[in-house]
Design a protein around this motif. Structure first.
Motif, mmCIF file in Angstrom:
data_model
loop_
_atom_site.group_PDB
_atom_site.id
_atom_site.type_symbol
_atom_site.label_atom_id
_atom_site.label_comp_id
_atom_site.label_asym_id
_atom_site.label_seq_id
_atom_site.Cartn_x
_atom_site.Cartn_y
_atom_site.Cartn_z
ATOM 1 N N ALA A 102 21.967 151.961 -8.456
ATOM 2 C CA ALA A 102 23.253 151.680 -9.100
ATOM 3 C C ALA A 102 23.459 152.509 -10.359
ATOM 4 C CB ALA A 102 23.375 150.197 -9.412
ATOM 5 N N ALA A 103 22.451 152.657 -11.194
ATOM 6 C CA ALA A 103 22.605 153.422 -12.430
ATOM 7 C C ALA A 103 22.971 154.873 -12.132
ATOM 8 C CB ALA A 103 21.329 153.354 -13.258
ATOM 9 N N ASP A 104 22.349 155.476 -11.139
ATOM 10 C CA ASP A 104 22.695 156.857 -10.762
ATOM 11 C C ASP A 104 24.095 156.927 -10.185
ATOM 12 O OD1 ASP A 104 20.238 157.811 -11.566
ATOM 13 O OD2 ASP A 104 19.327 157.569 -9.590
ATOM 14 N N ARG A 105 24.436 155.953 -9.362
ATOM 15 C CA ARG A 105 25.759 155.937 -8.737
ATOM 16 C C ARG A 105 26.862 155.776 -9.792
ATOM 17 N NH1 ARG A 105 24.150 152.751 -5.192
ATOM 18 N NH2 ARG A 105 24.819 150.791 -6.126
ATOM 19 N N ALA B 230 19.469 145.529 -0.463
ATOM 20 C CA ALA B 230 20.013 145.099 -1.758
ATOM 21 C C ALA B 230 19.169 145.652 -2.905
ATOM 22 C CB ALA B 230 20.071 143.580 -1.828
ATOM 23 N N THR B 231 17.872 145.658 -2.730
ATOM 24 C CA THR B 231 16.981 146.187 -3.766
ATOM 25 C C THR B 231 17.233 147.676 -3.983
ATOM 26 O OG1 THR B 231 15.285 144.565 -3.194
ATOM 27 C CG2 THR B 231 14.553 146.498 -4.422
ATOM 28 N N ARG B 232 17.335 148.425 -2.906
ATOM 29 C CA ARG B 232 17.583 149.867 -3.009
ATOM 30 C C ARG B 232 18.937 150.133 -3.661
ATOM 31 N NH1 ARG B 232 15.299 153.774 -4.380
ATOM 32 N NH2 ARG B 232 13.530 153.122 -3.188
ATOM 33 N N ARG B 233 19.954 149.359 -3.275
ATOM 34 C CA ARG B 233 21.294 149.526 -3.858
ATOM 35 C C ARG B 233 21.258 149.256 -5.365
ATOM 36 N NH1 ARG B 233 26.349 150.322 -2.814
ATOM 37 N NH2 ARG B 233 28.018 149.082 -3.724
ATOM 38 N N SER C 50 29.821 146.996 -13.886
ATOM 39 C CA SER C 50 30.628 146.813 -12.676
ATOM 40 C C SER C 50 29.783 146.328 -11.504
ATOM 41 C CB SER C 50 31.353 148.108 -12.320
ATOM 42 O OG SER C 50 30.418 149.155 -12.140
ATOM 43 N N GLU C 51 28.500 146.591 -11.535
ATOM 44 C CA GLU C 51 27.565 146.067 -10.540
ATOM 45 C C GLU C 51 26.179 145.976 -11.169
ATOM 46 O OE1 GLU C 51 26.198 148.882 -7.325
ATOM 47 O OE2 GLU C 51 27.900 150.035 -8.076
ATOM 48 N N PRO C 52 25.345 145.074 -10.666
ATOM 49 C CA PRO C 52 23.993 144.968 -11.242
ATOM 50 C C PRO C 52 23.185 146.230 -10.975
ATOM 51 C CG PRO C 52 24.281 143.386 -9.435
ATOM 52 C CD PRO C 52 25.577 144.116 -9.610
ATOM 53 N N ALA C 53 22.368 146.583 -11.944
ATOM 54 C CA ALA C 53 21.522 147.773 -11.807
ATOM 55 C C ALA C 53 20.095 147.406 -12.182
ATOM 56 C CB ALA C 53 22.035 148.893 -12.705
ATOM 57 N N ALA C 54 19.177 148.203 -11.719
ATOM 58 C CA ALA C 54 17.768 148.003 -12.039
ATOM 59 C C ALA C 54 17.102 149.365 -12.177
ATOM 60 C CB ALA C 54 17.086 147.182 -10.955
ATOM 61 N N GLN C 55 16.061 149.399 -12.965
ATOM 62 C CA GLN C 55 15.275 150.612 -13.157
ATOM 63 C C GLN C 55 13.810 150.216 -13.236
ATOM 64 O OE1 GLN C 55 16.097 154.158 -13.977
ATOM 65 N NE2 GLN C 55 17.863 153.524 -12.797
ATOM 66 N N SER C 56 12.970 151.095 -12.752
ATOM 67 C CA SER C 56 11.537 150.920 -12.873
ATOM 68 C C SER C 56 11.024 152.060 -13.748
ATOM 69 C CB SER C 56 10.890 150.956 -11.485
ATOM 70 O OG SER C 56 9.513 150.770 -11.600
ATOM 71 N N LEU C 57 10.511 151.708 -14.912
ATOM 72 C CA LEU C 57 10.065 152.702 -15.879
ATOM 73 C C LEU C 57 8.559 152.599 -16.067
ATOM 74 C CD1 LEU C 57 12.844 151.838 -18.448
ATOM 75 C CD2 LEU C 57 12.838 153.808 -16.922
ATOM 76 N N THR C 58 7.878 153.718 -15.982
ATOM 77 C CA THR C 58 6.438 153.780 -16.197
ATOM 78 C C THR C 58 6.195 154.541 -17.493
ATOM 79 O OG1 THR C 58 6.076 153.841 -13.817
ATOM 80 C CG2 THR C 58 4.244 154.519 -15.195
#
Length: 174
Positions: free
Chosen positions: A71-74, A64-67, A160-168
């Motif tokens: 999500a943003a790229d997909r 679920a975390t990977r999906r 349409s689906e939850p997304a997450a990003q990790s920004l440094t």
């Protein structure tokens, strides 16, 4: 009488030897206890020695975390991020996130929040909410005065689906 003095002398030497060895054992125990207490204090009390926030739950729910991270790229979203070069007198710094879809159209009306932490103090996690200001831009004032490498873990809901990003990002010292 000579034998009584020799016996007392032997007993006195034996008592001194006993005291010496007992004192040595106690001294070594005190040294070991002090070192152990210091190590425990450093291991538990140092805020720079922290595991990445929520790492355990993300590992348990890896699929679920990977999906969510992909999500943003997909969805074809492009996420751009910028942190202000200066912080105000309270140590607050402006953070700007811009979201556009694959056609370059701004994504408005999403709920964007997350967690912010300095790499040197990963145990000091600061929750933030980025407010939509139109044209796909989301802004927040965050407590990020210290120079160094920062991590922003954002979650985007409302699409349409939850997304997450990790920004440094890196904040330069003044």
């Amino acid at each position: 009488m000579a034998t009584a003095t020799a016996i007392e002398s032997n007993e006195s030497a034996e008592r001194r030897a006993k005291r010496f060895w007992i004192a040595l054992v106690v001294f070594l125990f005190v040294i070991q206890s002090t070192i152990m207490g210091l190590v425990m204090h450093l291991a538990i009390g140092d805020p720079s020695a922290a595991v990445v926030p929520d790492y355990h739950n993300r590992a348990l729910n890896w699929d679920a975390t990977r999906r969510t991270l992909e999500a943003a790229d997909r969805l074809g979203w492009q996420v751009s991020f910028e942190a202000s070069d200066v912080a105000d007198g309270r140590g607050m710094r402006a953070l700007e996130l811009k979201l556009v879809d694959r056609d370059g159209q701004p994504l408005d009306g999403l709920v964007v929040g997350g967690q912010l932490y300095h790499h040197a103090r990963a145990g000091d996690v600061r929750p933030i909410t980025l407010q939509s200001v139109g044209e796909g831009k989301y802004l927040a004032l965050a407590p990020a005065a210290e120079a160094g490498i920062w991590q922003l873990e954002i979650k985007i809901d409302g699409g349409s689906e939850p997304a997450a990003q990790s920004l440094t990002f890196h904040i330069k010292g003044e």
